[in-house]
Enzyme design. Structure first.
Site, PDB file in Angstrom:
ATOM      1  N   GLY A 189       0.812  -1.207   0.000  1.00 21.68           N
ATOM      2  CA  GLY A 189       0.000   0.000   0.000  1.00 21.68           C
ATOM      3  C   GLY A 189       0.851   1.265   0.000  1.00 21.68           C
ATOM      4  CG  MET A 194       0.211   5.123   4.926  1.00 20.10           C
ATOM      5  SD  MET A 194       1.314   6.478   5.401  1.00 20.10           S
ATOM      6  CE  MET A 194       1.878   5.905   6.997  1.00 20.10           C
ATOM      7  CB  ALA A 241      -7.262   8.561  13.335  1.00 24.68           C
ATOM      8  CG  ASN A 242      -2.847  12.546  11.440  1.00 30.87           C
ATOM      9  OD1 ASN A 242      -1.621  12.569  11.504  1.00 30.87           O
ATOM     10  ND2 ASN A 242      -3.525  13.372  10.656  1.00 30.87           N
ATOM     11  CG  HIS A 276      -8.490  15.438   4.117  1.00 31.32           C
ATOM     12  ND1 HIS A 276      -9.172  15.870   5.235  1.00 31.32           N
ATOM     13  CD2 HIS A 276      -7.350  14.856   4.573  1.00 31.32           C
ATOM     14  CE1 HIS A 276      -8.485  15.546   6.321  1.00 31.32           C
ATOM     15  NE2 HIS A 276      -7.371  14.931   5.946  1.00 31.32           N
ATOM     16  CE  LYS A 298     -10.031  11.946   5.271  1.00 30.43           C
ATOM     17  NZ  LYS A 298      -9.496  10.577   5.419  1.00 30.43           N
TER      18      LYS A 298
END
Length: 236
Positions: free
Chosen positions: A14, A16, A117-118, A148, A152
């Site tokens: 992915g 990330m 979440a972040n 965003h 998103k």
């Protein structure tokens, strides 16, 4: 200095996962990636990193911390493996069910875990500032505006909700607004408004690498910590 932290990257194919692998290879932290796990890796070794299919998870080499940015269906086997091996888990996988969140909470009795979440370090600091400001400015209006990119889907963003939770801990009553425009990585504005004055707390991300860097920062500091449910701001 001690030995490099041994990372398992889960969800390696992915966006990330790829960022984590690139930053590790570039020496962002003192680490060794012992395995990269994805659904169906095209090669067995990429840039010196062994590649494993999700179905082969049980056969990965020893690791200190698993960094997980995958999908909910792959979360349970990874959590079970971390508990079995006594390894820490850092996860940013979204969409977890209530049962999975409960399992994560239960695992914290045995291993150090961190879900966020972040993973922006700036957002971690912002949460603390929002909580303190809301507590100090009781009765002020609290509005959270998040912006965003157009692709998103969820709104408000998970980060906006986390900031709202911080405001609630301080006694605030947050309201939310969401904007979708262009290719904006992520912007969050927390506005506290009283009579004749206004306080604005803002975070802007200009590169998605900030999230990968934050996850690596957290993972490198989670090794050797006692079991528990850790927060990113605990590890700053």
């Amino acid at each position: 200095m001690g030995d490099p932290v041994r990372f398992l990257i889960h969800g390696a194919s992915g966006r990330m996962g790829q960022a984590l692998l690139r930053l590790c290879a570039g020496g962002a932290v003192d680490c060794s990636v012992v395995a990269a796990v994805s659904r169906k890796p095209a090669q067995r070794v990429v840039d010196g990193v062994p590649q494993f299919a999700a179905s082969e998870l049980a056969g990965v080499p020893p690791f200190d911390v698993a960094i997980d940015f995958s999908l909910p269906e792959g979360f349970d086997p990874l959590l079970a493996l971390c508990r079995q091996r006594g390894a820490a888990l850092v996860s940013g996988t979204t969409g977890l069910s209530d049962a999975q969140r409960q399992a994560l909470a239960e695992a914290a009795a045995d291993i150090p875990v961190l879900w966020a979440a972040n993973f922006s370090l700036g957002v971690a600091v912002l949460e603390e500032l929002v909580e303190r400001a809301a507590a100090a400015l009781a009765g002020w209006d609290c509005d959270i505006v998040e912006t965003h990119h157009v692709h998103k889907q969820d709104a408000p963003s998970g980060t906006a909700l986390a900031l709202g939770a911080a405001a609630k801990r301080g006694g605030g009553m947050p309201r939310y607004a969401s904007l979708r425009a262009g290719d904006i990585v992520g912007e969050h504005l927390v506005q506290l408004t009283g009579t004749g004055e206004r306080v604005e707390l803002v975070h802007r991300a200009t590169s998605r690498d900030v999230f990968a860097r934050g996850a690596l920062h957290a993972a490198s500091r989670l090794r050797g910590r006692p079991p528990g449910a850790w927060r990113l701001r605990d590890l700053l």
